[in-house]
Motif scaffolding. Structure first.
Motif, mmCIF file in Angstrom:
data_model
loop_
_atom_site.group_PDB
_atom_site.id
_atom_site.type_symbol
_atom_site.label_atom_id
_atom_site.label_comp_id
_atom_site.label_asym_id
_atom_site.label_seq_id
_atom_site.Cartn_x
_atom_site.Cartn_y
_atom_site.Cartn_z
ATOM 1 N N HIS A 54 -7.830 3.587 2.981
ATOM 2 C CA HIS A 54 -8.630 3.639 4.210
ATOM 3 C C HIS A 54 -8.217 2.506 5.128
ATOM 4 O O HIS A 54 -7.566 1.543 4.709
ATOM 5 N N ARG A 55 -8.609 2.665 6.389
ATOM 6 C CA ARG A 55 -8.382 1.658 7.420
ATOM 7 C C ARG A 55 -9.722 1.385 8.093
ATOM 8 O O ARG A 55 -10.664 2.171 7.975
ATOM 9 N N LEU A 56 -9.805 0.313 8.815
ATOM 10 C CA LEU A 56 -11.038 -0.002 9.530
ATOM 11 C C LEU A 56 -11.377 1.108 10.522
ATOM 12 O O LEU A 56 -12.547 1.446 10.725
ATOM 13 N N LEU A 78 -3.583 -1.246 5.948
ATOM 14 C CA LEU A 78 -3.985 -0.124 5.111
ATOM 15 C C LEU A 78 -4.413 -0.677 3.755
ATOM 16 O O LEU A 78 -3.675 -1.463 3.145
ATOM 17 N N PHE A 79 -5.595 -0.265 3.292
ATOM 18 C CA PHE A 79 -6.178 -0.855 2.096
ATOM 19 C C PHE A 79 -6.566 0.228 1.090
ATOM 20 O O PHE A 79 -6.801 1.385 1.456
ATOM 21 N N ILE A 80 -6.642 -0.156 -0.167
ATOM 22 C CA ILE A 80 -7.076 0.772 -1.210
ATOM 23 C C ILE A 80 -8.595 0.879 -1.176
ATOM 24 O O ILE A 80 -9.305 -0.119 -1.246
ATOM 25 N N ARG A 81 -9.075 2.121 -1.041
ATOM 26 C CA ARG A 81 -10.518 2.378 -1.024
ATOM 27 C C ARG A 81 -11.058 2.626 -2.418
ATOM 28 O O ARG A 81 -12.143 2.186 -2.774
ATOM 29 N N GLU A 82 -10.277 3.354 -3.214
ATOM 30 C CA GLU A 82 -10.746 3.732 -4.543
ATOM 31 C C GLU A 82 -9.549 3.970 -5.454
ATOM 32 O O GLU A 82 -8.494 4.430 -5.015
ATOM 33 N N VAL A 83 -9.714 3.664 -6.722
ATOM 34 C CA VAL A 83 -8.697 3.917 -7.737
ATOM 35 C C VAL A 83 -9.273 4.920 -8.727
ATOM 36 O O VAL A 83 -10.372 4.717 -9.254
ATOM 37 N N ARG A 84 -8.533 5.999 -8.973
ATOM 38 C CA ARG A 84 -9.026 7.059 -9.848
ATOM 39 C C ARG A 84 -8.968 6.623 -11.307
ATOM 40 O O ARG A 84 -7.938 6.130 -11.781
ATOM 41 N N ALA A 85 -10.068 6.820 -12.008
ATOM 42 C CA ALA A 85 -10.144 6.460 -13.427
ATOM 43 C C ALA A 85 -9.136 7.270 -14.231
ATOM 44 O O ALA A 85 -8.952 8.463 -14.011
ATOM 45 N N GLY A 86 -8.442 6.593 -15.147
ATOM 46 C CA GLY A 86 -7.473 7.255 -15.996
ATOM 47 C C GLY A 86 -6.089 7.384 -15.395
ATOM 48 O O GLY A 86 -5.171 7.874 -16.064
ATOM 49 N N GLU A 105 9.669 -0.131 -1.219
ATOM 50 C CA GLU A 105 10.294 -1.100 -0.314
ATOM 51 C C GLU A 105 10.278 -0.661 1.147
ATOM 52 O O GLU A 105 10.885 -1.319 1.993
ATOM 53 N N ASN A 106 9.583 0.434 1.457
ATOM 54 C CA ASN A 106 9.365 0.822 2.855
ATOM 55 C C ASN A 106 8.059 0.184 3.319
ATOM 56 O O ASN A 106 6.991 0.501 2.796
ATOM 57 N N PRO A 107 8.122 -0.737 4.283
ATOM 58 C CA PRO A 107 6.928 -1.492 4.658
ATOM 59 C C PRO A 107 5.867 -0.624 5.336
ATOM 60 O O PRO A 107 6.181 0.324 6.053
ATOM 61 N N ILE A 108 4.619 -0.974 5.086
ATOM 62 C CA ILE A 108 3.484 -0.356 5.774
ATOM 63 C C ILE A 108 3.187 -1.201 7.004
ATOM 64 O O ILE A 108 2.954 -2.403 6.893
ATOM 65 N N SER A 109 3.210 -0.571 8.166
ATOM 66 C CA SER A 109 2.975 -1.307 9.409
ATOM 67 C C SER A 109 1.490 -1.597 9.590
ATOM 68 O O SER A 109 0.632 -0.780 9.233
ATOM 69 N N SER A 110 1.183 -2.761 10.141
ATOM 70 C CA SER A 110 -0.206 -3.119 10.437
ATOM 71 C C SER A 110 -0.614 -2.695 11.838
ATOM 72 O O SER A 110 -1.750 -2.890 12.251
ATOM 73 N N ILE A 113 -0.816 2.051 16.000
ATOM 74 C CA ILE A 113 -0.041 3.128 16.624
ATOM 75 C C ILE A 113 1.042 3.648 15.679
ATOM 76 O O ILE A 113 1.676 4.668 15.960
ATOM 77 N N MET A 114 1.247 2.953 14.561
ATOM 78 C CA MET A 114 2.234 3.380 13.571
ATOM 79 C C MET A 114 1.596 4.190 12.447
ATOM 80 O O MET A 114 2.168 4.345 11.376
ATOM 81 N N ASP A 115 0.420 4.712 12.692
ATOM 82 C CA ASP A 115 -0.302 5.444 11.652
ATOM 83 C C ASP A 115 0.499 6.630 11.131
ATOM 84 O O ASP A 115 0.522 6.902 9.927
ATOM 85 N N THR A 116 1.153 7.373 12.024
ATOM 86 C CA THR A 116 1.950 8.525 11.598
ATOM 87 C C THR A 116 3.079 8.090 10.674
ATOM 88 O O THR A 116 3.358 8.734 9.656
ATOM 89 N N TYR A 117 3.714 6.978 11.021
ATOM 90 C CA TYR A 117 4.778 6.430 10.169
ATOM 91 C C TYR A 117 4.225 6.044 8.808
ATOM 92 O O TYR A 117 4.804 6.365 7.767
ATOM 93 N N ASN A 118 3.079 5.354 8.797
ATOM 94 C CA ASN A 118 2.484 4.924 7.533
ATOM 95 C C ASN A 118 2.148 6.110 6.639
ATOM 96 O O ASN A 118 2.364 6.068 5.423
ATOM 97 N N ARG A 119 1.623 7.168 7.240
ATOM 98 C CA ARG A 119 1.278 8.357 6.455
ATOM 99 C C ARG A 119 2.527 8.997 5.857
ATOM 100 O O ARG A 119 2.499 9.509 4.736
ATOM 101 N N ALA A 120 3.618 8.960 6.618
ATOM 102 C CA ALA A 120 4.883 9.512 6.110
ATOM 103 C C ALA A 120 5.387 8.686 4.932
ATOM 104 O O ALA A 120 5.891 9.235 3.936
#
Length: 294
Positions: A54-56, A78-86, A105-110, A113-120
């Motif tokens: 999730h993001r703010l 971009l942050f981890i919202r939840e980790v699935r058990a197991g 090694e592909n960086p996540i942009s902060s 406007i780079m949201d589409t890139y991050n999702r890819a």
């Protein structure tokens, strides 16, 4: 208490945010077995790393300041919202609040406007058997987790804030209202709602005129999806008979939803078919996941 229902004057943003988080955690947990066990039946699949992000910006503006404080979300990132058990993500000790810095090694942009890139990057970063996810923990420590993704149906489930009890799909996602989440305390019955909407997506019903026949088909498909996922379909049908329903249906032939009596009879018929196959599978020591739609 639904997030959109009238609230007492002393309701705090902390309570609203906690409720929002609880709904999303529950929906992800209940939907995960349905998506993973039924990947072979879905038209499109995705590699599931075992965590959700999730993001703010994902939060309503009114509760963003509290989300930033309580969830450790920064204005960018971009942050981890939840980790699935197991999952292997849990085994690698990823935790909610960790910031994702890179995938393979592909960086996540902060930059928002780079949201589409991050999702890819996220979508394509888990195609291999082993994926490397670099994170920064809430304590500021950076490390690389080695994740073993699982193949899952590419049918995400999301919470929509609404006072109306409803589960529906746009043909791509399963959308469950907060009012329905509040009214269904039983996870098995919630799984039935999710599986019903997944059935609509798998069968391509969204591209056809609504009809009772399509609703009944989605009900039958839902029981198959649940049975393959390990849910108790007998309990699901029994609970459905006495539970509150988002779609009560009608008796008129032109109603898009069948009556609850018709749906229950349809459920019972499919349940009988599934139970026969389950019995035969146990007799022949065959994997029950060979069960398919009739």
């Amino acid at each position: 208490m639904s997030p959109t229902s009238p609230r007492p004057d002393d309701t705090t943003f902390e309570q609203v945010l906690a409720e929002y988080q609880a709904f999303n955690r529950r929906l992800s947990r209940v939907a995960a077995p349905l998506r993973i066990a039924n990947a072979s039946l879905c038209p499109d699949n995705i590699r599931d790393p075992g965590f959700y992000t999730h993001r703010l910006e994902d939060y309503p503006e009114t509760i963003r300041p509290m989300a930033e404080i309580m969830l450790g979300l920064e204005s960018k990132g971009l942050f981890i919202r939840e980790v699935r058990a197991g999952s292997s993500a849990e085994a690698q000790r990823l935790e909610p609040g960790d910031q994702i810095l890179s995938v393979n090694e592909n960086p996540i942009s902060s930059d928002p406007i780079m949201d589409t890139y991050n999702r890819a990057v996220l979508r394509n970063g888990f195609d291999s058997v082993l994926s490397k996810v670099k994170v920064r923990t809430t304590e500021g420590r950076e490390y690389t987790a080695r994740i073993r993704p699982q193949t899952a149906c590419d049918i995400p489930a999301k919470v929509v804030f609404s006072e109306r009890m409803n589960g529906h799909t746009d043909g791509r996602e399963v959308l469950i209202t907060s009012a329905l989440m509040s009214s269904v305390p039983d996870d098995t019955n919630l799984a039935l709602v999710i599986a019903h909407e997944m059935g609509h997506v798998i069968a391509g019903h969204v591209h056809q005129p609504q009809s009772q026949a399509l609703e009944l088909e989605a009900d039958r498909m839902a029981l198959v999806l649940m049975a393959r996922s390990g849910y108790d379909v007998t309990d699901a049908v029994a609970y459905w008979e006495r539970a509150a329903h988002p779609h009560h249906g009608g008796t008129a032939d032109d109603s898009s939803h069948p009556s609850t009596v018709t749906r229950y009879e349809n459920f019972q018929s499919e349940l009988t078919r599934i139970q026969k196959i389950q019995k035969q599978s146990r007799k022949n020591a065959e994997p029950f996941r060979n069960l398919s739609f009739n």
